[in-house]
Design a protein around this motif. Sequence first.
Motif, PDB file in Angstrom:
ATOM      1  N   SER A 186       0.939  -1.133  -0.038  1.00  0.00           N
ATOM      2  CA  SER A 186       0.212  -0.091   0.019  1.00  0.00           C
ATOM      3  C   SER A 186       0.976   1.276  -0.071  1.00  0.00           C
ATOM      4  O   SER A 186       2.132   1.010   0.322  1.00  0.00           O
ATOM      5  CB  SER A 186      -0.750  -0.021   1.089  1.00  0.00           C
ATOM      6  OG  SER A 186      -0.065  -0.019   2.375  1.00  0.00           O
ATOM      7  N   ALA A 187       0.502   2.395  -0.027  1.00  0.00           N
ATOM      8  CA  ALA A 187       0.940   3.539  -0.135  1.00  0.00           C
ATOM      9  C   ALA A 187       1.509   3.890   1.288  1.00  0.00           C
ATOM     10  O   ALA A 187       2.750   4.254   1.080  1.00  0.00           O
ATOM     11  CB  ALA A 187      -0.023   4.896  -0.376  1.00  0.00           C
ATOM     12  N   THR A 188       1.104   3.441   2.322  1.00  0.00           N
ATOM     13  CA  THR A 188       1.784   3.702   3.545  1.00  0.00           C
ATOM     14  C   THR A 188       2.902   2.859   3.734  1.00  0.00           C
ATOM     15  O   THR A 188       4.107   3.378   4.105  1.00  0.00           O
ATOM     16  CB  THR A 188       0.543   3.462   4.619  1.00  0.00           C
ATOM     17  OG1 THR A 188      -0.340   4.304   4.534  1.00  0.00           O
ATOM     18  CG2 THR A 188       1.245   3.741   6.125  1.00  0.00           C
ATOM     19  N   THR A 194       5.878   4.029   1.772  1.00  0.00           N
ATOM     20  CA  THR A 194       6.419   5.223   2.389  1.00  0.00           C
ATOM     21  C   THR A 194       7.332   4.597   3.406  1.00  0.00           C
ATOM     22  O   THR A 194       8.393   4.969   3.554  1.00  0.00           O
ATOM     23  CB  THR A 194       5.505   5.974   3.025  1.00  0.00           C
ATOM     24  OG1 THR A 194       4.240   6.508   2.138  1.00  0.00           O
ATOM     25  CG2 THR A 194       6.096   7.115   3.812  1.00  0.00           C
TER      26      THR A 194
END
Length: 298
Positions: A126-128, A131
């Motif tokens: 996921s984007a999280t 990161t």
Amino acid sequence: MTRQKTLSPRSGAELLLLGLIWGGSFLAIRIALDSVPVITTVFHRVFWAALALWAVVLIQRLPVPTSWRVWRAFLVMGLLNNALPFTLMAWGQLHVDTGLTSILNAATAIFGVLAAATVFPDERLSATRLTGVILGFAGVSITIGIGSLLRFDLQSMGQLAILAGTVSYAMAAVWARLHLSGLPPQVSAAGMLTGSTIFMLPVMLVVDGPPALLLPAETWLAIGYFAVAATAGAYLLYYRVLAAAGSGNLLLVTLIIPPVAITLGALVRNEALPPNAYLGFGILAVGLTILSRSGRRD
């Protein structure tokens, strides 16, 4: 959607204990390497740990697998999760400080997330989580220092060997989920360490010869610690925390280990890390914290 597991006070205490145990293992391995060759050190670690875990299996009367398919999985797991990374990291520690080794070891979580995302649909990036991975790699890069890698001296090669060991750990996690799910953790750990012992025994005899038994007392204490406490005992504690708190919370142990190893290295071996190592670990810690809170389906 399954309910996300939380870190209870008991699991938190067990997680802290696990971090303390593993944090001390880096110093114990470095002490053993003063008297014992790398391959023999790894053999001691897996052999005595395997014996200790099989004793647990027998005492608890757990079923021992007889299928060749399961034992083949144990052999591969022993290679990926013990024989290769233990050897790479032990050799790396000959040229890299204890604390720095522990910081680089935390990259296991970063590579583990990437490996799982590649293989398992329910572990997608996921984007999280992306990161967290990016911050993790940034922290590792700062810790090592680009200039250090460009020199390709023994220190930089030692750091690369340690990172290669973390990649092997990540591959082992994927293999374990694919082939060892459903087995009691005590049996999985004992079988895995038996597999790694089978690999390490002939390599040790060819490279180092039979292991010497007349070793300094501190060397045997170090071997006993990293084999029985930090390998056999830690695996049992690891699976307890995993079952109770989930893999996301378990990831936090990687934040506990480096401060312990850095402190012990400074106190016992007078090691001093450069400022970029602390800065890199700080950034890596932020990345790992994001990963641990990223809503993994535990």
